[in-house]
Design a protein around this motif. Structure first.
Motif, mmCIF file in Angstrom:
data_model
loop_
_atom_site.group_PDB
_atom_site.id
_atom_site.type_symbol
_atom_site.label_atom_id
_atom_site.label_comp_id
_atom_site.label_asym_id
_atom_site.label_seq_id
_atom_site.Cartn_x
_atom_site.Cartn_y
_atom_site.Cartn_z
ATOM 1 N N LEU A 18 -28.801 -26.341 -35.598
ATOM 2 C CA LEU A 18 -28.835 -27.230 -34.443
ATOM 3 C C LEU A 18 -29.922 -26.902 -33.442
ATOM 4 O O LEU A 18 -30.229 -27.712 -32.584
ATOM 5 N N GLY A 19 -30.476 -25.720 -33.481
ATOM 6 C CA GLY A 19 -31.394 -25.313 -32.427
ATOM 7 C C GLY A 19 -30.584 -24.883 -31.232
ATOM 8 O O GLY A 19 -29.701 -24.046 -31.330
ATOM 9 N N ALA A 26 -35.493 -30.886 -24.701
ATOM 10 C CA ALA A 26 -36.365 -29.819 -24.197
ATOM 11 C C ALA A 26 -36.815 -28.859 -25.293
ATOM 12 O O ALA A 26 -37.408 -27.824 -24.984
ATOM 13 N N HIS A 27 -36.550 -29.181 -26.563
ATOM 14 C CA HIS A 27 -36.919 -28.266 -27.642
ATOM 15 C C HIS A 27 -38.418 -27.966 -27.675
ATOM 16 O O HIS A 27 -38.818 -26.841 -27.982
ATOM 17 N N VAL A 28 -39.236 -28.954 -27.380
ATOM 18 C CA VAL A 28 -40.688 -28.713 -27.381
ATOM 19 C C VAL A 28 -41.062 -27.712 -26.288
ATOM 20 O O VAL A 28 -41.853 -26.802 -26.508
ATOM 21 N N TRP A 29 -40.455 -27.849 -25.128
ATOM 22 C CA TRP A 29 -40.762 -26.932 -24.026
ATOM 23 C C TRP A 29 -40.186 -25.542 -24.282
ATOM 24 O O TRP A 29 -40.775 -24.536 -23.895
ATOM 25 N N ILE A 30 -39.043 -25.492 -24.916
ATOM 26 C CA ILE A 30 -38.439 -24.193 -25.250
ATOM 27 C C ILE A 30 -39.275 -23.468 -26.292
ATOM 28 O O ILE A 30 -39.359 -22.235 -26.304
ATOM 29 N N PHE A 88 -37.698 -26.646 -33.769
ATOM 30 C CA PHE A 88 -38.050 -27.141 -32.439
ATOM 31 C C PHE A 88 -39.105 -28.242 -32.485
ATOM 32 O O PHE A 88 -39.031 -29.206 -31.741
ATOM 33 N N TRP A 89 -40.118 -28.108 -33.333
ATOM 34 C CA TRP A 89 -41.238 -29.040 -33.318
ATOM 35 C C TRP A 89 -41.038 -30.250 -34.209
ATOM 36 O O TRP A 89 -41.361 -31.369 -33.832
ATOM 37 N N PHE A 90 -40.560 -30.019 -35.445
ATOM 38 C CA PHE A 90 -40.529 -31.101 -36.429
ATOM 39 C C PHE A 90 -39.121 -31.587 -36.743
ATOM 40 O O PHE A 90 -38.947 -32.435 -37.605
ATOM 41 N N ASN A 91 -38.121 -31.002 -36.090
ATOM 42 C CA ASN A 91 -36.735 -31.387 -36.283
ATOM 43 C C ASN A 91 -36.275 -31.191 -37.729
ATOM 44 O O ASN A 91 -35.463 -31.952 -38.239
ATOM 45 N N PHE A 92 -36.813 -30.172 -38.415
ATOM 46 C CA PHE A 92 -36.362 -29.809 -39.754
ATOM 47 C C PHE A 92 -35.132 -28.924 -39.605
ATOM 48 O O PHE A 92 -35.228 -27.719 -39.475
ATOM 49 N N ARG A 93 -33.979 -29.526 -39.625
ATOM 50 C CA ARG A 93 -32.745 -28.815 -39.305
ATOM 51 C C ARG A 93 -32.041 -28.228 -40.518
ATOM 52 O O ARG A 93 -31.139 -27.421 -40.369
#
Length: 168
Positions: A18-19, A26-30, A88-93
């Protein structure tokens, strides 16, 4: 044993990561601090390896242990952070079960190696302080190589059963 008392468990094929839940926007900023730390760590460890290789006065036991520690850190960063950044960047979960076990093995194995190398560095400093006249004869290149091999074998033997048993 009765048939009602048995459990048939199969390993999952994939896991969903899930990240950081609730902060998907905010995943990109994190990820920016993680990426910066990743780049600094890689640059710093390669700098250590390059300087020790190029400077003949640094070809001693403590610097060999420092190089082993730098390689261990590089493998640790390379085993954990790329997957984290891809989340975080590509949403490869998704992560495959065998990929998860491999990542778990490398992280735990190299963390164990790191602790063994820190003990080896402490031993080197102990010999240098307590018996400085025999330091160069006690810790020769062959002894340093044997200590490094012992650290690698110890961590491999201690950690290897966990992913094998988790697989079954």
């Amino acid at each position: 044993m009765s048939a009602s008392n048995t459990t048939y468990f199969t390993n999952p094929s994939t896991f969903i990561l899930l990240g950081i839940p609730g902060l998907e926007a905010a995943h990109v900023w994190i990820s920016i601090p993680f990426c910066a730390i990743f780049a600094i760590a890689i640059l710093g460890n390669f700098t250590i390896l390059f300087i020790v290789k190029r400077e003949p006065s640094l070809h001693g036991p403590v610097y060999y242990f420092l190089c082993m520690l730098a390689v261990t850190d590089l493998v640790l960063y390379m085993s954990a952070l790329p997957k984290m950044l891809s989340i975080f960047w590509f949403n490869f979960r998704e992560i495959d079960f065998s990929e998860c076990l491999t990542q778990m093995y490398f992280i735990h194995c190299f963390l164990t190696m790191e602790s063994g190398l820190i003990v080896a560095m402490a031993f080197d400093r102990y010999v240098a302080i307590c018996d400085p006249l025999r330091h160069s004869t006690t810790l020769t290149n062959a002894v340093v190589a044997k200590i490094g091999l012992a650290v690698v074998l110890r961590s491999t033997v201690v950690i290897l059963p966990y992913p094998i048993l988790a697989r079954q």
